[in-house]
Write an enzyme that holds these catalytic residues in place. Structure first.
Site, PDB file in Angstrom:
ATOM      1  N   CYS A   1     -44.067  30.002  -9.404  1.00 43.10           N
ATOM      2  CA  CYS A   1     -44.683  29.073  -8.449  1.00 43.10           C
ATOM      3  C   CYS A   1     -45.964  29.697  -7.901  1.00 43.10           C
ATOM      4  O   CYS A   1     -47.000  29.028  -7.760  1.00 43.10           O
ATOM      5  CB  CYS A   1     -43.730  28.778  -7.290  1.00 43.10           C
TER       6      CYS A   1
ATOM      7  N   CYS B   1     -49.503  29.492  -9.648  1.00 43.67           N
ATOM      8  CA  CYS B   1     -50.365  28.328  -9.384  1.00 43.67           C
ATOM      9  C   CYS B   1     -50.701  28.185  -7.904  1.00 43.67           C
ATOM     10  O   CYS B   1     -51.841  27.934  -7.534  1.00 43.67           O
ATOM     11  CB  CYS B   1     -49.693  27.035  -9.851  1.00 43.67           C
ATOM     12  N   HIS B   2     -49.650  28.327  -7.051  1.00 47.34           N
ATOM     13  CA  HIS B   2     -49.814  27.966  -5.638  1.00 47.34           C
ATOM     14  C   HIS B   2     -50.206  29.141  -4.752  1.00 47.34           C
ATOM     15  O   HIS B   2     -50.545  28.917  -3.586  1.00 47.34           O
ATOM     16  CB  HIS B   2     -48.503  27.375  -5.096  1.00 47.34           C
TER      17      HIS B   2
ATOM     18  N   CYS C   1     -42.284  19.898 -10.952  1.00 47.86           N
ATOM     19  CA  CYS C   1     -43.199  21.028 -11.156  1.00 47.86           C
ATOM     20  C   CYS C   1     -42.643  21.948 -12.251  1.00 47.86           C
ATOM     21  O   CYS C   1     -43.389  22.436 -13.099  1.00 47.86           O
ATOM     22  CB  CYS C   1     -43.344  21.802  -9.847  1.00 47.86           C
TER      23      CYS C   1
ATOM     24  N   HIS D   1     -25.999   5.396  14.392  1.00 49.67           N
ATOM     25  CA  HIS D   1     -27.071   6.325  14.756  1.00 49.67           C
ATOM     26  C   HIS D   1     -28.171   5.712  15.617  1.00 49.67           C
ATOM     27  O   HIS D   1     -28.895   6.443  16.281  1.00 49.67           O
ATOM     28  CB  HIS D   1     -27.641   6.966  13.498  1.00 49.67           C
TER      29      HIS D   1
ATOM     30  N   ARG E   1     -25.874  15.259   2.778  1.00 52.12           N
ATOM     31  CA  ARG E   1     -25.444  14.753   4.090  1.00 52.12           C
ATOM     32  C   ARG E   1     -25.264  13.231   4.062  1.00 52.12           C
ATOM     33  O   ARG E   1     -24.322  12.689   4.633  1.00 52.12           O
ATOM     34  CB  ARG E   1     -26.479  15.143   5.156  1.00 52.12           C
TER      35      ARG E   1
ATOM     36  N   CYS F   1     -21.775  10.856   4.791  1.00 53.41           N
ATOM     37  CA  CYS F   1     -21.623   9.690   5.672  1.00 53.41           C
ATOM     38  C   CYS F   1     -21.120   8.486   4.880  1.00 53.41           C
ATOM     39  O   CYS F   1     -20.285   7.722   5.372  1.00 53.41           O
ATOM     40  CB  CYS F   1     -22.956   9.338   6.338  1.00 53.41           C
TER      41      CYS F   1
END
Lengths: 165, 255
Positions: free
Chosen positions: B70, B73-74, B108, B175, B212, B216
């Site tokens: 990574c 490139c970054h 990527c 919520h 998550r 629910c």
């Protein structure tokens, strides 16, 4: 054709007579299809905000009903409700206290509130405990099954009726 | 008179179902107990930091057919990735759809590293995601709602407000309408995804927002969305748009 066991379609409260006819028609068709469809629900008739007759034709057992109410997976009532159960920790605060439910409501009113509460208040968070149609994206293990059976509904009705204070 | 009463009732119902006003919004941090908050606040006690550190190693590791990391490139993530997670999910023109951060990392890998995608909820994907999101800690969520993303925000909103599952509950009914009350023993938070990937004590691990959401959905006895399903990403996007302006906390700690 209306599916056997699905609740009668929505209608005006004044149409109790038509409701009775629909229920009668369902009873007749039930005679012909018998118990072939295991997932089917018992027909019932709504009379002025109430289901006066037992879904099973028999009275429920309050002791079994109490166990269902307290069971976090089966009735799951205490996820949202509190009630006169001092021994139970972690009761919900989303819904009315079950104390005195048997004084506030008749058996028939309790029965409808369990079977299909959104009929009385479309915005309620109370799940329809005895309905399988009109639901979205039900998980595969729960599909075409009501939350409680007719017998269990009657047990819970019998128990809630004992909560007088 | 009766019409007036009905109108008043309808207005009250509409108000109950309304979105939470910006000044009334709270992170799940505010609903957590003091021990959980202290764990999040102290980097040496926050178990999510182990994932961030693992992600830092992965960031620099050459991988795939291209043999590229990574960082190749970054460069330094502390500058190049600062603020990036606060803008995700973001629109990907090649797919004509939004991608979440996990989806971006995997894209990527396939496009620039010649590497296989990392499995959802794998320790490596969570670690890289946590490391990238950590670079935005403290920055406000800035998900766009421009012409390209708006339709997907709206789709996510529709899913959020749709009743589903055997228990017939929408996300919004808990919520938006009932946050702060108790579902059994647990306080219902407002569902602002401010700290993902989050270390959840119940999981004893880092986990993604999609995990998550699946929890629910299983809770209301609905069929959960598959990982990276369009509905799941639309819902993530709506939640991030709903939390716009709230600071990112990754890695958050929650009960």
């Amino acid at each position: 054709m209306q599916k056997l066991g699905s609740a009668p379609s929505r209608r005006k409260p004044s149409a109790d007579r038509i409701a009775g006819a629909v229920a009668a028609a369902l009873l007749v068709s039930a005679d012909f299809t018998a118990i072939a469809d295991e997932g089917s629900l018992r027909p019932y008739t709504i009379v002025r905000g109430s289901i006066p007759a037992s879904l099973t034709g028999a009275a429920g057992d309050p002791a079994r009903g109490r166990a269902i109410v307290l069971d976090r997976r089966l009735g799951a009532c205490l996820l949202c409700h509190t009630g006169p159960f001092p021994e139970e920790r972690f009761q919900g605060t989303l819904a009315p206290d079950l104390s005195g439910a048997g004084s506030r409501w008749s058996e028939g009113q309790l029965r409808l509130r369990l079977v299909d509460a959104p009929r009385l208040n479309p915005d309620t968070i109370m799940p329809p405990y005895y309905r399988v149609d009109g639901l979205t994206r039900v998980g595969s293990v729960w599909r075409e099954k009501p939350i409680l059976t007719a017998e269990q509904i009657e047990d819970v009705v019998a128990f809630l009726s004992t909560l007088r204070d | 008179m009766r019409a007036l009463v009905l109108a008043a009732v309808a207005a009250a119902v509409a108000a109950a179902a309304a979105e939470i006003a910006p000044q009334d919004r709270h992170s799940g941090y505010d609903f957590a107990g003091p021990d959980t908050r202290a764990m999040q606040d102290d980097d040496t006690a926050n178990p999510g930091m182990l994932g961030v550190l693992q992600g830092e190693t992965l960031w620099a590791a050459k991988t795939g057919a291209a043999g590229r990391s990574c960082a190749d490139c970054h460069g330094d993530a502390r500058t190049s990735m600062k603020g990036v997670a606060a803008r995700y999910p973001a629109f990907e023109p090649a797919l004509a759809r939004p991608l979440d951060l996990e989806g971006r990392i995997n894209r990527c890998r396939s496009e620039h590293q010649g590497a296989e995608p990392l499995a959802w909820e794998s320790a490596d994907l969570l670690a890289l995601t946590a490391f990238v999101a950590y670079q935005s800690r403290g920055l406000p969520i800035m998900v766009r709602a421009d012409a390209e993303l708006r339709p997907f925000v709206d789709l996510g909103s529709a899913l959020f407000h749709r009743r589903q599952g055997q228990l017939n509950l929408s996300c919004s009914q808990c919520h938006d309408d009932n946050w702060g009350k108790r579902l059994a023993g647990a306080v219902i938070p407002q569902a602002h995804p401010t700290g993902y990937p989050v270390y959840r004590l119940e999981w004893q691990s880092l986990g993604s927002l999609q995990r998550r959401l699946r929890n629910c959905m299983i809770g209301v006895r609905a069929e959960p969305y598959d990982y990276s399903a369009p509905e799941a990403v639309d819902l993530e996007l709506y939640l991030m748009a709903r939390a716009r302006g709230m600071p990112l906390e990754t890695p958050a700690v929650r009960p």
